[in-house]
Enzyme design. Structure first.
Site: not given
Ligand SMILES: C[S@@+](CC[C@H](N)C(=O)[O-])C[C@H]1O[C@@H](n2cnc3c(N)ncnc32)[C@H](O)[C@@H]1O
Length: 439
Positions: A325, A307, A378, A259
């Site tokens: 991240d 993506d 994490c 988010p």
């Molecule tokens: C660990 S969370 C990120 C948290 C964010 N960096 C923060 O600090 O608020 C990982 C995020 O990666 C997104 N995600 C998962 N697969 C993805 C992809 N193929 N491309 C881009 N985003 C992706 C998810 O929707 C999720 O919001």
């Protein structure tokens, strides 16, 4: 309003249907007239039951032939009742039993005497040694309340001392921490404002921006939050953007952004200069990034659907800095999401590792020569952390690790390849941070 009914419904949704505990609790509290005392009880019993589920099931197992055979309509009534009797001392045991039996009568009348029998049997055996006859591994499962595969993973990857530290740390009850929005205030000012608002606060454990909220009412309802003075964020996560060596006017790609907690931190450190391109794969999550940026007064963030597992030529060699991240198994944040203990499998860990490799390969191509990237997770599973970095270094001669130096604390592990693992404790989640430089 019946708190125990709500508790059991939340547990059903989390344990049986894979829902997230925090989302389920928030759903129940939103627009409801549940008072603060009941909110406290519901939160405590839901998190406590989830955290201690293995221990509770071992206890239950001594009164029934197999916990797996207990009817699903009453199993979480029993679990949450045992949690309250064993771990909370403010609710009299007889009240827990009566309320549980009443709830069972509503959910499955024919099973109410079974619930009554099991709980009364437990009350007669409070002093029993439930570890008696267990193997060493089963004793660890009982003591720390983890499944054996996760205990084995931590002990194998970290050795006995740090493995045990991890198991203990993941069972700690977390404080809420907030990150000062340096665009609007200073930590000293914010500390004082929070004190004036009646919060019991303390400076963070490591980060200069962090404030720990030790006591006080719901922080996200406070006007200081609405005015954008801070962001609720774990302190380990704050260190991620702080490790990026940001300079004013940098072009930064935040590849997995929603988010936007870390992306907005980057925006703050850049003091609204340069540009943060914040991508996420989920359309519905993009608004969360936009809302956060708006609340915090950040104007240098552009939010985009993207993506990360698909290479996008448009961004080839375009970034001064990259924040990667990645999605991960989340084993480091079990303090806040205890259901991860029960919902993750070894296969999930293997599957996500493949995605992480693809995302890292793509992101690397977006970085300019001389640019820097943070790869963070994490989780505490080394295969998603150091091992991914070692694999990447072997493949890419143009990549080197820039050693991270935080401070000397007993939960900071400096890995031999220059990366850092943060072990969970009372103050911080488990995290992994690698800083990579493109030669
Ligand atoms: C660990 S969370 C990120 C948290 C964010 N960096 C923060 O600090 O608020 C990982 C995020 O990666 C997104 N995600 C998962 N697969 C993805 C992809 N193929 N491309 C881009 N985003 C992706 C998810 O929707 C999720 O919001």
């Amino acid at each position: 309003m019946n708190s125990r009914k709500i508790i059991v419904e939340i547990l059903d949704n989390v344990i049986k249907k894979g829902a997230y505990s925090n989302i389920e609790i928030n759903k129940r509290f939103k627009n409801s007239n549940i008072n603060d005392k009941d909110r406290g009880l519901i939160t405590e019993v839901v998190y406590g039951t989830l955290k201690n589920k293995k221990t509770i099931d071992i206890i239950l197992g001594s009164f029934v032939s197999d916990v797996k055979d207990i009817d699903e309509k009453v199993v979480n009534i029993l679990r949450s009742a045992i949690y309250q009797i064993k771990y909370l001392d403010r609710i009299p045991s007889y009240a827990v039993v009566n309320e549980s039996v009443n709830l069972a009568k509503i959910r499955a009348k024919s099973l109410s005497s079974f619930v009554n029998g099991v709980l009364r049997n437990y009350l007669r055996n409070l002093d029993k040694d439930y570890k008696k006859g267990l193997t060493d591994m089963e004793s660890l499962e009982y003591y720390f309340s983890f499944n054996s595969w996760m205990i084995k993973l931590f002990l194998k990857q970290y050795g006995k001392e740090n493995g045990i530290k991890i198991l203990k740390g993941l069972n700690e009850t977390p404080y809420i921490t907030v990150r000062t929005n340096i665009l609007k205030t200073t930590r000293e000012e914010l500390l004082n404002s929070l004190l004036v608002e009646g919060y019991d606060v303390e400076k963070g454990y490591i980060s200069d921006s962090a404030i720990m909220i030790k006591k006080g009412s719901s922080i996200e309802k406070n006007s200081l939050y609405t005015k954008g003075m801070f962001t609720v964020q774990d302190e380990s996560a704050m260190l991620v953007s702080e490790c990026l060596n940001l300079r004013y006017n940098d072009i930064v790609l935040d590849i997995c952004s929603a988010p936007g907690t870390k992306g907005t931190h980057v925006g703050e450190i850049l003091n609204n200069t340069g540009k943060v391109l914040a991508f996420d794969i989920h359309t519905h999550k993009l608004k969360l990034i936009e809302d956060n940026a708006k609340r915090l007064g950040i104007f240098n963030i552009e939010v985009k659907l993207g993506d990360a597992s698909k290479f996008n030529r448009q961004y080839l060699n375009s970034a001064d800095k990259i924040l990667l991240d990645v999605p991960c198994s989340g084993l480091g944040i079990i303090r806040k999401k205890p259901e991860i203990k029960w919902t993750k499998t070894l296969k999930d860990l293997k599957d996500i590792e493949k995605t992480q490799r693809v995302i890292l390969e793509n992101a690397w191509r977006y970085l300019k020569r001389g640019g820097e990237m943070i790869y963070s997770t994490c989780t505490l599973n080394k295969d998603e952390n150091e091992e991914i970095i070692n694999w990447f270094l072997r493949k890419h001669e143009d990549c080197e690790v820039e050693k991270i130096n935080l401070c000397k604390k007993d939960n900071i592990l400096y890995n031999t390849n220059g990366t850092v693992t943060i072990l969970p404790n009372k103050y911080m989640d488990g995290f992994f941070i690698a800083r990579l430089r493109k030669k």
